[in-house]
Each structure stands twice: as C-alpha cells, then as structure tokens.
Design a protein around this motif. Structure first.
Motif, PDB file in Angstrom:
ATOM      1  N   ASP A  37       0.353  -2.369   2.959  1.00 32.13           N
ATOM      2  CA  ASP A  37      -0.101  -1.875   4.517  1.00 32.13           C
ATOM      3  C   ASP A  37      -0.807  -3.248   4.734  1.00 32.13           C
ATOM      4  OD1 ASP A  37      -1.401  -1.167   6.557  1.00 32.13           O
ATOM      5  OD2 ASP A  37      -2.134   1.019   5.678  1.00 32.13           O
ATOM      6  N   ALA A  39      -1.355  -4.537   7.960  1.00 32.39           N
ATOM      7  CA  ALA A  39      -2.438  -4.461   8.892  1.00 32.39           C
ATOM      8  C   ALA A  39      -3.703  -3.977   8.288  1.00 32.39           C
ATOM      9  CB  ALA A  39      -2.003  -3.235  10.098  1.00 32.39           C
ATOM     10  N   ARG A  40      -3.770  -3.147   7.484  1.00 34.91           N
ATOM     11  CA  ARG A  40      -5.177  -2.531   6.670  1.00 34.91           C
ATOM     12  C   ARG A  40      -5.512  -3.713   5.824  1.00 34.91           C
ATOM     13  NH1 ARG A  40      -5.070   2.407   3.189  1.00 34.91           N
ATOM     14  NH2 ARG A  40      -5.652   3.327   4.970  1.00 34.91           N
ATOM     15  N   ASN A  41      -4.679  -4.744   5.103  1.00 31.86           N
ATOM     16  CA  ASN A  41      -5.348  -5.853   4.426  1.00 31.86           C
ATOM     17  C   ASN A  41      -5.672  -6.729   5.296  1.00 31.86           C
ATOM     18  OD1 ASN A  41      -4.175  -4.636   2.214  1.00 31.86           O
ATOM     19  ND2 ASN A  41      -2.392  -5.627   2.222  1.00 31.86           N
ATOM     20  N   ASP A  43      -7.177  -6.312   8.313  1.00 30.58           N
ATOM     21  CA  ASP A  43      -8.419  -5.650   8.851  1.00 30.58           C
ATOM     22  C   ASP A  43      -9.476  -5.839   7.751  1.00 30.58           C
ATOM     23  OD1 ASP A  43      -7.380  -5.298  11.353  1.00 30.58           O
ATOM     24  OD2 ASP A  43      -6.719  -2.881  10.773  1.00 30.58           O
ATOM     25  N   ALA A  44      -9.256  -5.671   6.435  1.00 29.40           N
ATOM     26  CA  ALA A  44     -10.038  -5.772   5.304  1.00 29.40           C
ATOM     27  C   ALA A  44     -10.832  -7.063   5.423  1.00 29.40           C
ATOM     28  CB  ALA A  44      -9.460  -5.233   4.216  1.00 29.40           C
ATOM     29  N   ASN A 105       6.092  -6.731  10.031  1.00 25.94           N
ATOM     30  CA  ASN A 105       4.811  -6.997  10.227  1.00 25.94           C
ATOM     31  C   ASN A 105       4.612  -8.297  11.435  1.00 25.94           C
ATOM     32  OD1 ASN A 105       3.929  -5.133   8.196  1.00 25.94           O
ATOM     33  ND2 ASN A 105       4.637  -6.550   6.867  1.00 25.94           N
TER      34      ASN A 105
END
Length: 165
Positions: A37, A39-41, A43-44, A105
């Motif tokens: 993921d 986008a999640r990575n 953002d984190a 991505n």
C-alpha cells in the motif's frame, strides 16, 4: 503487428533503464513490492518525518530494473544506512513500467509534483510537510547503476538538508 508493438515497448522499457557493463560493481536489492500500500507507506513516512525532523527519501522504481535494484542495494549498505538513519525516512514505491504505459502508483509521483516518470528509478526528497526539494533532479536517477558510490552518497547527503534534531 502485436508482436512488433510488444517488442518495441519492451525495447523502450529496457533502454529507459540504462545498462551498465559491470553489474557486479554495485550491490543490488529488490525492495519494490507491487502489492504494498504505497500511499499508506508514504503517509506513514511523512508522519514519522514530522516527528523526527528528517526528510523523506521516496524511491520510485521497480525490481525488473537493474538501476532501481542498484540504488536500493546502495541504500542497504552500512554507509548509506547510517545516512538514512540520521537524515531520512526511506520509502520504496513500485512504479511498474511507466515507460511502456504499464505504470502503477504514479499518483504518488504526481502528488509531489513529478509529472512524469520516463525512466526508473526516480528519486524524490520531501520535507516533512511533503514539499519536494529536488524536482529538478528527481528523474535523473535512471542511471543509478553507473554512478559511483561516492557520487550517490554526496548527492543524498546534500539533499538531506540540516541535521535532524
């Protein structure tokens, strides 16, 4: 006809990922996960950067590309790992083969101002606020396998900005 189109696309993809005469001259790694993921990575990593005062090193590449594997390999060595630990939150994003229209991505690159990925890898350095600091050089990394360790380290050290608190 379809074979010619397929062959031309494959040739274009391979040409965009520059070749090197001695692949053993650099380490290699395969950290680009298509199923991640992304986008999640990202953002984190931005959230961690906001806390740590570091920048985000966003590496947009693919495991099929030896230049992407070479850059990832350098980043795993002790010298680069020390620089990353001090200055960066590192995120690897699999972008597929954008050169042939089979990218993935790509919205992440667009999010930070990189309109197009014409070769892999591309490398974006972001502030904790998500502002790209190297849009002018982000797409120049597609020759990473032919760059020297010293040149890569010097550029990443310069892009790191002020030391994290």
């Amino acid at each position: 006809m379809i074979r010619r189109v397929w062959a031309a696309g494959l040739a274009l993809a391979l040409a965009a990922c520059a070749t090197t005469p001695d692949a053993a001259a650099h380490p290699e790694a395969r950290p680009y996960a298509a199923e991640a993921d992304a986008a999640r990575n990202v953002d984190a990593a931005l959230a961690r950067a906001a806390t740590s005062g570091k920048r985000v090193l966003l590496v947009l590449g693919a495991n099929w590309c030896h230049d992407s594997r070479a850059l990832a390999g350098w980043l795993e060595t002790p010298r680069f790992a020390a620089l990353a630990a001090q200055s960066y939150e590192v995120v690897f994003v699999d972008v597929g083969t954008p050169q042939t229209g089979e990218g993935r991505n790509l919205d992440i690159a667009h999010r930070f101002g990189l309109a197009e990925i014409t070769g892999t890898p591309a490398l974006l350095v972001l502030t904790a606020e998500g502002k790209a600091v190297n849009l002018d050089t982000a797409a120049t990394w597609r020759n990473a396998a032919s760059r020297s360790e010293a040149a890569i380290h010097a550029e990443l050290a310069a892009l790191a900005g002020p030391p994290a608190p």
